[in-house]
Design a protein around this motif. Structure first.
Motif, mmCIF file in Angstrom:
data_model
loop_
_atom_site.group_PDB
_atom_site.id
_atom_site.type_symbol
_atom_site.label_atom_id
_atom_site.label_comp_id
_atom_site.label_asym_id
_atom_site.label_seq_id
_atom_site.Cartn_x
_atom_site.Cartn_y
_atom_site.Cartn_z
ATOM 1 N N TRP A 174 0.836 -1.194 0.000
ATOM 2 C CA TRP A 174 0.000 0.000 0.000
ATOM 3 C C TRP A 174 0.874 1.249 0.000
ATOM 4 O O TRP A 174 1.969 1.247 0.561
ATOM 5 C CB TRP A 174 -0.888 0.026 1.234
ATOM 6 C CG TRP A 174 -1.842 -1.117 1.378
ATOM 7 C CD1 TRP A 174 -1.634 -2.277 2.056
ATOM 8 C CD2 TRP A 174 -3.173 -1.204 0.843
ATOM 9 N NE1 TRP A 174 -2.751 -3.078 1.985
ATOM 10 C CE2 TRP A 174 -3.718 -2.444 1.259
ATOM 11 C CE3 TRP A 174 -3.962 -0.349 0.081
ATOM 12 C CZ2 TRP A 174 -5.005 -2.844 0.910
ATOM 13 C CZ3 TRP A 174 -5.245 -0.751 -0.253
ATOM 14 C CH2 TRP A 174 -5.756 -1.975 0.145
ATOM 15 N N SER A 175 0.385 2.333 -0.577
ATOM 16 C CA SER A 175 1.139 3.597 -0.570
ATOM 17 C C SER A 175 1.095 4.264 0.801
ATOM 18 O O SER A 175 1.879 5.164 1.074
ATOM 19 C CB SER A 175 0.598 4.554 -1.642
ATOM 20 O OG SER A 175 -0.764 4.863 -1.426
ATOM 21 N N SER A 205 -0.195 -5.299 4.797
ATOM 22 C CA SER A 205 0.142 -5.902 3.501
ATOM 23 C C SER A 205 -0.506 -7.267 3.278
ATOM 24 O O SER A 205 -0.516 -7.763 2.157
ATOM 25 C CB SER A 205 1.657 -6.022 3.347
ATOM 26 O OG SER A 205 2.174 -6.917 4.307
ATOM 27 N N ASN A 220 -2.837 4.153 -3.397
ATOM 28 C CA ASN A 220 -2.369 3.264 -4.454
ATOM 29 C C ASN A 220 -1.874 1.973 -3.833
ATOM 30 O O ASN A 220 -1.502 1.948 -2.651
ATOM 31 C CB ASN A 220 -1.247 3.925 -5.259
ATOM 32 C CG ASN A 220 -1.736 5.140 -6.002
ATOM 33 O OD1 ASN A 220 -2.644 5.051 -6.809
ATOM 34 N ND2 ASN A 220 -1.167 6.290 -5.702
ATOM 35 N N THR A 223 0.372 -1.798 -4.924
ATOM 36 C CA THR A 223 1.000 -2.753 -5.828
ATOM 37 C C THR A 223 0.643 -4.130 -5.296
ATOM 38 O O THR A 223 0.958 -4.467 -4.156
ATOM 39 C CB THR A 223 2.531 -2.574 -5.863
ATOM 40 O OG1 THR A 223 2.815 -1.242 -6.295
ATOM 41 C CG2 THR A 223 3.179 -3.568 -6.803
ATOM 42 N N LEU A 242 1.140 -7.957 -5.411
ATOM 43 C CA LEU A 242 2.104 -8.969 -5.830
ATOM 44 C C LEU A 242 1.434 -10.333 -5.868
ATOM 45 O O LEU A 242 0.779 -10.733 -4.904
ATOM 46 C CB LEU A 242 3.281 -9.020 -4.859
ATOM 47 C CG LEU A 242 4.036 -7.720 -4.615
ATOM 48 C CD1 LEU A 242 5.053 -7.899 -3.500
ATOM 49 C CD2 LEU A 242 4.717 -7.266 -5.889
ATOM 50 N N THR A 248 4.578 -11.889 -10.338
ATOM 51 C CA THR A 248 4.115 -10.764 -11.148
ATOM 52 C C THR A 248 3.416 -9.773 -10.222
ATOM 53 O O THR A 248 3.123 -10.079 -9.076
ATOM 54 C CB THR A 248 3.139 -11.219 -12.248
ATOM 55 O OG1 THR A 248 2.003 -11.831 -11.643
ATOM 56 C CG2 THR A 248 3.815 -12.195 -13.214
ATOM 57 N N PHE A 249 3.159 -8.576 -10.755
ATOM 58 C CA PHE A 249 2.477 -7.568 -9.946
ATOM 59 C C PHE A 249 1.572 -6.712 -10.805
ATOM 60 O O PHE A 249 1.734 -6.630 -12.018
ATOM 61 C CB PHE A 249 3.484 -6.690 -9.194
ATOM 62 C CG PHE A 249 4.305 -5.804 -10.089
ATOM 63 C CD1 PHE A 249 3.902 -4.512 -10.373
ATOM 64 C CD2 PHE A 249 5.492 -6.267 -10.650
ATOM 65 C CE1 PHE A 249 4.655 -3.690 -11.201
ATOM 66 C CE2 PHE A 249 6.252 -5.458 -11.474
ATOM 67 C CZ PHE A 249 5.835 -4.168 -11.749
ATOM 68 N N THR A 250 0.620 -6.080 -10.148
ATOM 69 C CA THR A 250 -0.313 -5.147 -10.779
ATOM 70 C C THR A 250 -0.438 -3.944 -9.862
ATOM 71 O O THR A 250 -0.434 -4.089 -8.642
ATOM 72 C CB THR A 250 -1.705 -5.793 -10.931
ATOM 73 O OG1 THR A 250 -1.584 -6.994 -11.662
ATOM 74 C CG2 THR A 250 -2.669 -4.876 -11.646
ATOM 75 N N THR A 251 -0.532 -2.760 -10.449
ATOM 76 C CA THR A 251 -0.760 -1.564 -9.646
ATOM 77 C C THR A 251 -2.198 -1.095 -9.841
ATOM 78 O O THR A 251 -2.768 -1.239 -10.926
ATOM 79 C CB THR A 251 0.213 -0.433 -10.007
ATOM 80 O OG1 THR A 251 0.075 -0.131 -11.390
ATOM 81 C CG2 THR A 251 1.650 -0.831 -9.720
ATOM 82 N N THR A 252 -2.759 -0.549 -8.789
ATOM 83 C CA THR A 252 -4.136 -0.067 -8.829
ATOM 84 C C THR A 252 -4.276 1.060 -7.817
ATOM 85 O O THR A 252 -3.368 1.291 -7.011
ATOM 86 C CB THR A 252 -5.139 -1.217 -8.552
ATOM 87 O OG1 THR A 252 -6.461 -0.739 -8.754
ATOM 88 C CG2 THR A 252 -4.974 -1.776 -7.152
#
Length: 155
Positions: free
Chosen positions: A106-107, A113, A131, A133, A135, A141-145
């Motif tokens: 988390w940002s 987490s 925001n 990320t 994992l 792999t990862f995705t950001t949202t």
């Protein structure tokens, strides 16, 4: 006599219009879908149904949120806002569709987490963007949202 005929024509035209509209209203009443054929016809008529169902089946994580108030609050994807009289309340953020074995970065460091939900305090007239990320620990792999919450006040 001329006014009488004009008034009668207006009345008849108005009555015919009401009957026609009443008949149309009955013919377009909502009906429950009974079969897979009906569902296929609905999908052909409303392509949004297919797009929405594909989005919910998507395995790609996204973020939704709501700003907590006494009203019934609903998560919305990407952006949420609300108004209230309380000076502070809680913005609730949630990662949707995470992989089964995940870690969320988390940002905001106060978010856990290993949890898909993060609760942050929010003040009147404040906007918070969070925001993350996400994992996927199984395949590295990862995705950001992200999502933004806004809280307005009633003064």
């Amino acid at each position: 006599m001329k006014n009488f005929n004009t008034n009668c024509k207006s009345i008849v035209t108005g009555a015919a219009t009401l009957l026609l509209l009443g008949g149309l209203a009955q013919s377009v009443a909502a009906q429950e879908l009974d079969s897979s054929q009906d569902l296929d016809l609905a999908r052909q008529s409303l392509p949004e149904l297919d797009q929405a169902s594909n989005q919910t089946r998507s395995s790609s994580p996204s973020m939704s949120c709501f700003v907590d108030t006494p009203a019934f609050d609903i998560f919305t994807t990407g952006w949420c806002d609300n108004s209230g009289t309380a000076r502070t309340t809680t913005a609730v953020f949630r990662v949707d569709n995470p992989p089964s074995n995940f870690t969320i970065l988390w940002s905001n460091g106060s978010c856990n987490s290993s949890s898909t939900t993060c609760f942050l305090p929010i003040r009147q007239y404040q906007t918070i963007t969070l925001n993350a990320t996400v994992l996927n620990n199984d395949n590295s792999t990862f995705t950001t949202t992200g999502a933004t919450a806004s809280y307005e006040g009633f003064d």
